[in-house]
Enzyme design. Structure first.
Site, PDB file in Angstrom:
ATOM      1  CD  GLU A 144      16.647   3.594 -18.768  1.00 39.92           C
ATOM      2  OE1 GLU A 144      16.468   3.040 -19.866  1.00 39.92           O
ATOM      3  OE2 GLU A 144      16.941   2.968 -17.744  1.00 39.92           O
ATOM      4  CB  ILE A 184      28.534  -7.456 -21.146  1.00 36.19           C
ATOM      5  CG1 ILE A 184      29.528  -7.055 -22.246  1.00 36.19           C
ATOM      6  CG2 ILE A 184      27.171  -7.811 -21.711  1.00 36.19           C
ATOM      7  CD1 ILE A 184      29.163  -5.809 -23.014  1.00 36.19           C
ATOM      8  CB  THR A 185      28.310  -8.641 -15.789  1.00 42.23           C
ATOM      9  OG1 THR A 185      29.401  -9.328 -16.375  1.00 42.23           O
ATOM     10  CG2 THR A 185      27.602  -9.518 -14.759  1.00 42.23           C
ATOM     11  CG  HIS A 188      11.176  10.754   3.808  1.00 42.25           C
ATOM     12  ND1 HIS A 188      10.042  11.344   3.322  1.00 42.25           N
ATOM     13  CD2 HIS A 188      10.791   9.967   4.840  1.00 42.25           C
ATOM     14  CE1 HIS A 188       8.999  10.931   4.035  1.00 42.25           C
ATOM     15  NE2 HIS A 188       9.439  10.095   4.969  1.00 42.25           N
ATOM     16  CE  LYS A 248      36.609 -23.985 -17.956  1.00 41.93           C
ATOM     17  NZ  LYS A 248      35.271 -23.810 -18.530  1.00 41.93           N
ATOM     18  CB  THR A 301      35.504 -20.694 -21.184  1.00 41.27           C
ATOM     19  OG1 THR A 301      35.420 -20.175 -19.864  1.00 41.27           O
ATOM     20  CG2 THR A 301      36.946 -20.621 -21.655  1.00 41.27           C
ATOM     21  N   GLY A 302      32.421 -19.083 -21.203  1.00 40.34           N
ATOM     22  CA  GLY A 302      30.998 -19.240 -20.882  1.00 40.34           C
ATOM     23  C   GLY A 302      30.166 -19.133 -22.143  1.00 40.34           C
TER      24      GLY A 302
END
Lengths: 290, 381, 290, 381
Positions: free
Chosen positions: A211, A97-98, A249, A43, A17-18
């Site tokens: 990375e 995902i957050t 360190h 909800k 719902t966001g």
């Protein structure tokens, strides 16, 4: 075949719902993913464009048979949301995902889920999993992908898209594209995904995007050496990056000299991976190996 | 966020870890007053966020207020590895019987917390770890239950800390770990944790890194920033929620996602240029975010061209393009911008961009092409 | 054969330097148990009558190859001692004698040990395990026992001795006598022990001693019904005891009507166990079944 | 240790759970003063450790001080199921919109904590559990991590508590659970937890059982005892570390281990007698412990004979025998003692006992024989 998500995926979105949850949840649905439910405490009983909302993951699973949860819950509550999904009988895969979850919350949730359940966690802070032509659980823009035989795994969100884009623009389709996320404690590691791609008959080559920082690429190199027979093309971002933040360190004592892009490239090259120094070269490198 | 020594010690004290009494001083006069207030011998310590203060002359023992004034005069304004000393910490001198090293951090490889303890504390702990690995004891801690009492005890004995004060050392470890977790630290390092002549265990230094993702739980932590003398561009970027690092080149970089931005730096370097910064707008950037990012770069005189490299996922390219258009309206931009948009809503984004294309706004098809154009423009500009 | 402890047991005692730990640890040793080490933080490097003391269980295991730990640590620190033993690689069995451990400490330790290790925990608040003629790990006075073919399992400390005594005085020896302890969260249940006795070739009959409260005897009855083919003699203490403390309405809601000695006797009788109403009758009942 | 309602509420308040404001009163005058102090309508509540106060007339609403005085007069001294009311709690009347049931306890069968929540709070929750099991929601909680936020939320919605105030109810659950764990409670039960007319969630009652094994962590809890009017023998036994319960018969029982003592009661009953008490000296009893146990029984006029039944494990029979010998010297014992010793150091114990054997100290070979002798002596005595 594909790994993690496919036609059998029945997706519940925690935070449907966001605004972000709704945008991406329904983009996934539009792509063909079987979005069966949303969860937002308070909800329950409502719906979003016909998708029923429940107060809890357990209720959503009971009512809809969901087997995969995507977590779009705000950072302060996301670790709790992961614990909730993991506790729900029937949820086999959690894609979180957050971004911005506190490190201690994340470390606690990862370890507890591992100790008490068999649920697979991908992320947090990841773009999710896309099996082109089958299902998309995450925020990867699906139009850049193409069904095919290359497996993609990446620590970096936007570089995942870049890699997919390079492949697709050369006509090289993907079995599944997995963003494992760049957080300190990713639920799923390069090694986990490499193992699945190696076992997946349809995957003929693997693209791996790493990375600087940590030793996940070095671990992956050791695994490739022992278990991966399929060609691997690797790219590691951060060759020219300023020296990363070193954890006092302690960081130096833990990591020794590893963690630089150069060390990671070398580790991967030494086990036979084709290492490219520009993401634009990924497609070319894969073409030459297939 | 890295804290100054005295800030970290204030957190230790909050958790019940003994620390020497001390005062902040920003002037030699304040240092003299602090020494008078504390009485006896004091230590004047430069507050900088970099190691090796001691060797650089940033830590000095003073017999009394006059000497504290003199040392503060020497130390304030000193440059230590590129960090200017704006503040000294004046604390009561300690009676040191032994120096230990203690840290708590996350071991990303094992995905558990890690305690590192050594009886060989002092300046060169990294060398000890290499030369005498057995003298540096490591123990993983399950974040689910945290540091148990038996672990604190075992590590103290295994590291061969003084046996007579072992319980106090174990208690100090538990409190430092409690600080690490309950105050959401990425790192708690104490070097040295000392044993005093009368058998007390005291934190003589601190290196604390706070997890800014957890600041919502600790609203008071924002106050620590007041003591930092922040570089204006970095401050501006932080206040606007941007991840910014200043570099030495001439191509300003704006991108979404740390990996893509790092990769952009690499590609700029590959094609012969050099980035003037690292600027990651993060996930889900809106039009405002892009405008803000461009605004930050206007403060950097070394920028000759700017490369905006966006691959939309959670970020929508249409909003990025809109942000660029708004910046062109509202800001005075002295340099050309090369823009590469792909991913979520890229088609809509490119359409918006078409409306503002000019000599100063140049679309690029690929990341490499964008890098080449931006480097070329920077060389011309 | 015997279960849990035998000639292969290599015992470390946590708290060997305390008066109770020393008395019982060395009584076990005198019985022939292979006592290899003691643990008392701060006393590492010393010894008690030739048995070396270490600062931690891990060090004791590394130096002596201990595979079993007996916990004699005071209640305030005992749960921590159990966690320590469970974390030590090589410790397969923990026998926790300590009485009076706070209930939340005990519940936490039990669940964490179960979630993160394969270590078997017996107790706390138990008399331990005695395999007559082989090894004694606990506080059971070994002179009352006799090697033989009856397996004994009991929730009550002193009633365990009573049962052993009744058997021995009639010439009925025991394979192993297991006191599982009467605490709210025992590490090992009746069911766990019944399963081992059923699988143990030398055990020909089983004596089970229960008491009022909880539903461990009812669980045992269900297990006996499904899996135990050997004769079982059962005694349940507390027929005439005043009604036990009921945990508010919550206790009644959890337990329903179970928990009385009569209900437990009935449950055991209904699955074919011989239920005696006086511990003095245990020996006689076993004799009649063998 | 079971607490009075108002004591439990003081713990709830400490953890931030809203409770109505109130005052203790041991006299009607004090109740009047409390009502004046609080103002408005108040409730006068008998403080007894037994359920069913309301039905018994132990809870009354008062419009003001005079009525509070009157109700307190009625309630103080009242007998509720064998419990005399020595104290009332006078609290501000609450505006009740809904009544919930909440409890946290240990589910021994599953070995995890258990939350029980119902929207059908009030007096007959056990009946609700039987008649409408779906209205009583149970959720197990892993003691390793405790009640998570999602669990608190899920249980509130599943139990169908008011949705508008669901967050407040979930917060109250988390705080009550925090009390349950951090204050070492065996039981925290709130019936009812109410929703007020203005949407607040308030604990209107409390039933808290503290884990006495954990009192070393909570030295302040001993103060709760001051409010208890304890039976003198039970108090004496407790102060001497003995587990004592008064019963109706004539044979005093002393044994080691709850199981053996219960079994002794059963055997005494089997041979036709009845125990006057349950007294467990626990594990590792020394000579003092036995002397203390005998001393407690001297205070009980109903005892006609005493049975000491010891099977030594951690307890040593020689120390038990020594304790009996010392008691014979130091105490005035009005009854014969039958002694049965087996187990650890039984031979040594029996030897010591031989030295004091008389008409009043009779050894027995077995538990059954001991019971028969003790019952016979009690009938004679």
């Amino acid at each position: 075949m594909a790994i993690y998500v496919d036609e059998s995926t029945r997706l519940v979105v925690q935070g449907l719902t966001g605004s972000q949850g709704r945008f991406h949840g329904f983009r996934n649905k539009a792509y063909g993913t079987n979005l069966v439910a949303g969860v937002t405490p308070g909800k329950g009983g409502t719906d979003v464009d016909g998708v029923p909302i429940f107060d809890s993951v357990a209720e959503a699973v009971a009512a809809t048979g969901a087997n995969t949860s995507m977590v779009f819950v705000p950072p302060a509550f996301a670790a709790d949301g992961i614990l909730e999904a993991a506790a729900a009988e029937g949820i086999e895969l959690i894609v979180a995902i957050t971004e911005g979850i506190p490190a201690h919350d994340e470390a606690m949730a990862y370890n507890y889920v591992k100790q008490t359940t068999g649920t697979v966690l991908i992320g947090p802070n990841c773009p999710g999993v896309l099996s082109p032509g089958k299902a998309n659980v995450g925020i990867t823009p699906p139009e850049i992908a193409l069904e095919g035989s290359v497996g993609v795994v990446s620590r970096s969100g936007t570089l995942t898209y870049q890699a997919i884009h390079e492949l697709t623009s050369r006509g090289l389709g993907q079995t599944t594209c997995v963003g494992i996320g760049g957080d300190p404690v990713p639920g799923t590691s390069f090694v986990d995904v490499l193992e699945r791609f190696q076992a997946d008959d349809d995957t003929e080559a693997i693209v791996m995007i790493g990375e600087i920082g940590g030793d996940a690429e070095e671990q992956a190199a050791r695994f490739i050496d022992g278990y991966v027979t399929k060609p691997v093309v690797a790219y590691v971002a951060g060759v020219t990056a300023p020296p990363g933040k070193k954890m006092g360190h302690a960081g130096a004592i833990i990591s020794g000299s590893s963690g630089t892009a150069q060390a990671k490239q070398e580790a991967l090259r030494s086990v036979g991976a084709t290492v490219v120094d520009d993401p634009t070269s990924i497609g070319e490198a894969v073409t030459s190996l297939l | 966020m890295d804290l100054f020594e005295y800030q970290g010690k204030s957190l230790f004290a909050r958790m019940g870890v003994p620390v020497p009494e001390g005062r902040e001083a920003r002037t030699p006069d304040a240092a003299r007053a602090a020494a008078e207030d504390l009485g006896g011998r004091v230590v004047v310590k430069a507050q900088v966020q970099v190691g090796g203060r001691g060797k650089a002359g940033g830590i000095k023992l003073a017999d009394g207020p006059d000497e504290a004034f003199k040392h503060a005069t020497d130390i304030l304004g000193m440059d230590i590895k590129g960090h200017t000393v704006h503040l000294v910490w004046v604390e009561k001198a300690s009676d040191i019987a032994a120096e230990y090293y203690v840290s708590f951090t996350l071991d990303r490889g094992v995905k558990k917390h890690l305690a590192i303890v050594s009886a060989r504390g002092g300046m060169d702990i990294e060398a000890v770890a290499v030369d005498e690995p057995d003298a540096v004891v490591k123990m993983h801690i399950d974040p689910v239950v945290g540091l148990t009492n038996w672990q604190a005890s075992e590590i103290v004995y295994r590291a061969k800390l003084d046996r007579a004060s072992a319980r106090k050392a174990a208690a100090a470890l538990r409190k430092l770990y409690a600080a690490f977790v309950s105050l959401d630290c990425d790192l708690v390092e104490v070097n040295p944790l000392i044993l005093t002549g009368d058998g007390e265990v005291v934190a003589l230094d601190s290196k604390v890194t706070l997890d800014s993702n957890a600041f919502f739980r600790h609203p008071d932590f924002e106050e620590f920033r007041a003591a930092f003398v922040e570089e204006p561009m970095e401050k501006m970027a932080r206040e606007r929620g941007l991840n910014f690092i200043k570099l030495d080149g001439s191509v300003g970089i704006i991108g979404n996602g740390a990996g893509l931005v790092m990769s952009t730096l690499d590609v700029v370097s590959l094609v012969g240029g050099a980035a003037s910064n690292f600027l990651d707008v993060g996930g889900g950037a809106g039009a405002d975010t892009i405008t803000n990012a461009l605004d930050v770069l206007t403060k950097d005189p070394t920028v000759k061209s700017v490369l905006i490299n966006i691959f939309g996922g959670i970020t929508r390219c249409d909003l990025v393009a809109q942000g660029i258009a708004e910046a062109l309206d509202g800001l005075e931009l002295r340099w050309p911008i090369v823009v590469r948009l792909d991913g979520t809503n890229a088609v809509e984004g490119r359409e918006i961009l078409q409306g503002v294309v000019s000599d100063s706004v140049i679309p690029a098809e690929t990341m490499r092409e964008a890098a080449e154009k931006a480097v070329e423009l920077a060389e011309r500009g």
